[in-house]
Motif scaffolding. Structure first.
Motif, PDB file in Angstrom:
ATOM      1  N   LEU A 172      -5.976  22.953  -1.909  1.00 22.57           N
ATOM      2  CA  LEU A 172      -6.349  21.768  -2.690  1.00 22.57           C
ATOM      3  C   LEU A 172      -7.837  21.458  -2.538  1.00 22.57           C
ATOM      4  O   LEU A 172      -8.504  21.105  -3.508  1.00 22.57           O
ATOM      5  CB  LEU A 172      -5.504  20.563  -2.268  1.00 22.57           C
ATOM      6  N   ARG A 208      -1.785  24.876   2.070  1.00 17.85           N
ATOM      7  CA  ARG A 208      -1.783  24.098   0.822  1.00 17.85           C
ATOM      8  C   ARG A 208      -2.931  23.089   0.814  1.00 17.85           C
ATOM      9  O   ARG A 208      -3.609  22.902  -0.198  1.00 17.85           O
ATOM     10  CB  ARG A 208      -0.427  23.398   0.675  1.00 17.85           C
ATOM     11  N   ALA A 209      -3.175  22.436   1.942  1.00 14.32           N
ATOM     12  CA  ALA A 209      -4.278  21.468   2.026  1.00 14.32           C
ATOM     13  C   ALA A 209      -5.620  22.162   1.806  1.00 14.32           C
ATOM     14  O   ALA A 209      -6.498  21.641   1.096  1.00 14.32           O
ATOM     15  CB  ALA A 209      -4.251  20.760   3.380  1.00 14.32           C
ATOM     16  N   PRO A 260       1.923  23.958   4.927  1.00 17.43           N
ATOM     17  CA  PRO A 260       1.229  22.710   4.536  1.00 17.43           C
ATOM     18  C   PRO A 260      -0.276  22.760   4.803  1.00 17.43           C
ATOM     19  O   PRO A 260      -1.065  22.198   4.028  1.00 17.43           O
ATOM     20  CB  PRO A 260       1.911  21.648   5.408  1.00 17.43           C
ATOM     21  N   LEU A 261      -0.676  23.437   5.871  1.00 20.63           N
ATOM     22  CA  LEU A 261      -2.106  23.557   6.181  1.00 20.63           C
ATOM     23  C   LEU A 261      -2.813  24.438   5.149  1.00 20.63           C
ATOM     24  O   LEU A 261      -3.939  24.136   4.723  1.00 20.63           O
ATOM     25  CB  LEU A 261      -2.299  24.129   7.588  1.00 20.63           C
TER      26      LEU A 261
END
Length: 196
Positions: free
Chosen positions: A92, A88-89, A85-86
């Motif tokens: 983005l 992916r952030a 998730p980190l």
């Protein structure tokens, strides 16, 4: 903005290929480099909480973490649940920056692209590949690499033939740097004519 996923098995020439895109002025978001940065910042406390004793002096001790994962490979999903998730952030944020700067093409350099289903957020996927013999030669020449570690890494990766089957484009990096650079530029031209 067109998102081109870049992937390949360990030792296939992915980092070199990414460098050719950068050289051509195409922004590249490098998932591995992001993980390195996270291991010296935002991920440290989370990794230490899940894997006590794997951080030193405010950074993830990659050797200590690798030792834990070698002893308990079933714990890889725990680490991935922290890190992915980190990453992916950060991806983005990189896409947002590239769009603001007016780029029409961006490369997402993701080692485990298919394994993490990241192809779903790409418009096309480029797979770099090389012969098994050349791959082994490159990887085993790396400091700290062993046959056992090489095979453990391979076991976690999708077989190269399956990656090639799923690819929209391929580059054989075993043909030399000049050939790979030419192939990158040819692909950029082809994509430019498609995305306008």
């Amino acid at each position: 903005m067109f998102r081109l996923g870049l992937t390949g098995s360990i030792g296939s020439g992915k980092s070199t290929t990414a460098a050719f895109f950068r050289e051509a002025g195409i922004p590249v978001h490098d998932a591995d480099a992001t993980v390195h940065a996270l291991y010296a910042g935002p991920a440290v406390a989370l990794v230490e909480a899940a894997f006590p004793g794997t951080t030193r002096e405010g950074k993830v001790d990659r050797a200590a973490l690798s030792a834990v994962l070698r002893a308990s490979p079933h714990r890889f999903p725990e680490l991935e649940a922290i890190v992915h998730p980190l990453v992916r952030a950060a991806e983005l944020a990189a896409l947002d920056t590239a769009a603001r700067l007016g780029h029409r093409l961006v490369v997402l350099d993701i080692p485990l692209l298919f394994e993490t289903r990241a192809e779903q957020r790409c418009d096309a996927v480029l797979v770099v590949h090389v012969s098994p013999e050349e791959q082994a030669r490159r990887v085993l020449a790396r400091p700290g690499m062993s046959e056992a570690l090489f095979h453990a890494i391979l076991a976690r990766q999708m077989p190269p033939a399956e990656k090639r089957r799923r690819a929209h484009a391929m580059i054989d990096t075993g043909l030399g740097l000049d050939a790979a650079r030419r192939d990158v530029h040819a692909l950029i031209r082809a994509l430019a004519s498609t995305i306008g």
